[in-house]
Design an enzyme around this catalytic site. Structure first.
Site, PDB file in Angstrom:
ATOM      1  N   ASP A  69      -1.572   3.148   8.739  1.00 20.59           N
ATOM      2  CA  ASP A  69      -3.085   1.837   8.701  1.00 20.59           C
ATOM      3  C   ASP A  69      -4.130   2.537   9.043  1.00 20.59           C
ATOM      4  O   ASP A  69      -4.498   3.870   8.530  1.00 20.59           O
ATOM      5  CB  ASP A  69      -2.939   1.738  10.070  1.00 20.59           C
ATOM      6  N   TYR A 154     -13.850  -1.666   0.591  1.00 28.04           N
ATOM      7  CA  TYR A 154     -15.513  -0.580   1.199  1.00 28.04           C
ATOM      8  C   TYR A 154     -15.823   0.624   0.107  1.00 28.04           C
ATOM      9  O   TYR A 154     -16.460   1.662   0.583  1.00 28.04           O
ATOM     10  CB  TYR A 154     -15.167  -0.516   2.429  1.00 28.04           C
ATOM     11  N   LYS A 175     -10.441  10.999  -6.307  1.00 21.72           N
ATOM     12  CA  LYS A 175     -10.718  10.183  -4.832  1.00 21.72           C
ATOM     13  C   LYS A 175      -8.748  10.586  -4.205  1.00 21.72           C
ATOM     14  O   LYS A 175      -9.308  10.626  -3.052  1.00 21.72           O
ATOM     15  CB  LYS A 175     -10.551   8.915  -5.204  1.00 21.72           C
ATOM     16  N   HIS A 180      -8.830  10.140   2.705  1.00 21.04           N
ATOM     17  CA  HIS A 180      -8.494   9.649   3.949  1.00 21.04           C
ATOM     18  C   HIS A 180      -6.749  10.381   3.811  1.00 21.04           C
ATOM     19  O   HIS A 180      -6.262  10.621   4.438  1.00 21.04           O
ATOM     20  CB  HIS A 180      -8.258   9.031   4.605  1.00 21.04           C
TER      21      HIS A 180
HETATM   22  P1  IMP Z   1      -4.233  -1.517   5.605  1.00 23.88           P
HETATM   23  O1  IMP Z   1      -3.574  -1.682   4.920  1.00 23.88           O
HETATM   24  O2  IMP Z   1      -4.100  -2.074   6.839  1.00 23.88           O
HETATM   25  O3  IMP Z   1      -4.453   0.304   6.267  1.00 23.88           O
HETATM   26  O4  IMP Z   1      -5.732  -2.346   5.479  1.00 23.88           O
HETATM   27  C1  IMP Z   1      -6.713  -1.505   4.865  1.00 23.88           C
HETATM   28  C2  IMP Z   1      -8.394  -1.901   5.094  1.00 23.88           C
HETATM   29  O5  IMP Z   1      -9.131  -0.821   5.331  1.00 23.88           O
HETATM   30  C3  IMP Z   1      -8.158  -2.153   3.992  1.00 23.88           C
HETATM   31  O6  IMP Z   1      -7.885  -3.638   3.761  1.00 23.88           O
HETATM   32  C4  IMP Z   1     -10.063  -2.637   2.839  1.00 23.88           C
HETATM   33  O7  IMP Z   1     -10.464  -2.857   3.574  1.00 23.88           O
HETATM   34  C5  IMP Z   1      -9.955  -0.447   3.947  1.00 23.88           C
HETATM   35  N1  IMP Z   1      -9.833   0.682   3.476  1.00 23.88           N
HETATM   36  C6  IMP Z   1      -8.578   1.435   3.805  1.00 23.88           C
HETATM   37  N2  IMP Z   1      -8.990   2.575   3.018  1.00 23.88           N
HETATM   38  C7  IMP Z   1      -9.508   2.016   1.894  1.00 23.88           C
HETATM   39  C8  IMP Z   1     -10.070   3.152   0.673  1.00 23.88           C
HETATM   40  O8  IMP Z   1      -9.754   4.026   0.100  1.00 23.88           O
HETATM   41  N3  IMP Z   1     -10.832   2.009   0.059  1.00 23.88           N
HETATM   42  C9  IMP Z   1     -12.086   1.102   0.357  1.00 23.88           C
HETATM   43  N4  IMP Z   1     -11.351   0.431   1.656  1.00 23.88           N
HETATM   44  C10 IMP Z   1     -10.473   0.621   1.899  1.00 23.88           C
END
Ligand code: IMP
Length: 198
Positions: A69, A154, A175, A180
């Site tokens: 996450d 973002y 990147k 992260h």
């Molecule tokens: P997940 O897929 O539920 O972990 O959602 C992560 C959300 O966090 C994404 O939809 C983006 O909005 C944001 N996010 C996470 N990692 C990144 C990144 O590396 N770049 C830009 N936005 C990120």
């Protein structure tokens, strides 16, 4: 070691496979494992959400399962959008609108007070109940205007002072080395290697 990745996101699957390439694990997507479920991410931290997803898929597959996450934390906004990063202003709202809204909320906020970071948590849950969670961050500040067209989400508003660039101005190779998710995955890889060696 076979690991189910609780995701069908092709980019995430590729990144996990690339980083874990030199250790003895087979990564299977949920699709490859024959699982098709939507899991409600109702945790209050990235770690909780990663664990919720990994536990749910492990229960169904009885296999070692990995989930992640991630999101953006802005300190001035009390770590918003945080675990709501994907849902912030609605799933379907384009990111140029979300990004502009966040920049607008930081009007009059200067320098270090604009500190922010991408955070990723990776959880691995084993059928015997063992759980491992790792975290990685990519530190920066919120840019005064969006910059760059690479990446997603973002990326155009996280300015990285060390590189004098926004995350969306980095190539994907650049990147991946500092992201992260990459850091959390490499930390997880060390933990998995320790288990393999035992
Ligand atoms: P997940 O897929 O539920 O972990 O959602 C992560 C959300 O966090 C994404 O939809 C983006 O909005 C944001 N996010 C996470 N990692 C990144 C990144 O590396 N770049 C830009 N936005 C990120």
């Amino acid at each position: 070691m076979k690991i189910i990745l609780a995701s069908n996101n092709k980019n995430k699957i590729r990144e996990v496979k690339e980083i874990l390439d030199d250790i003895n694990v087979d990564i299977l997507s949920m699709k490859e494992a024959g699982i098709d479920i939507d899991i409600e991410e109702n945790g209050s931290t990235f770690e909780e959400n990663a664990l919720i997803k990994a536990r749910e898929v492990m229960k169904l597959t009885k296999c070692i399962t990995m989930a992640d996450d991630s999101g953006l934390e802005i300190d001035y906004l009390h770590k918003e959008p945080g675990v709501y990063s994907a849902r912030f202003m609605g799933h379907d709202t384009p990111y140029d609108i979300k990004n502009k809204a966040l920049i607008d909320r930081l009007q009059g906020v200067e320098g270090k007070d604009r500190s922010a970071r991408f955070v990723a948590a990776i959880a691995v849950v084993f059928p015997n109940g063992k759980e491992i969670v790792t975290r990685g961050t990519m530190e920066g500040t919120i840019a005064y205007k969006p910059c760059g067209t690479n990446g997603f989400g973002y990326d155009p508003i996280l300015f990285l002072p060390e590189y004098n660039k926004c995350s969306a101005e980095l190539s994907s190779d650049e990147k991946n080395k500092i992201s992260h998710r990459g850091k959390a995955l490499r930390a997880m890889k060390s933990r998995l290697l320790m288990i393999e060696e035992k």
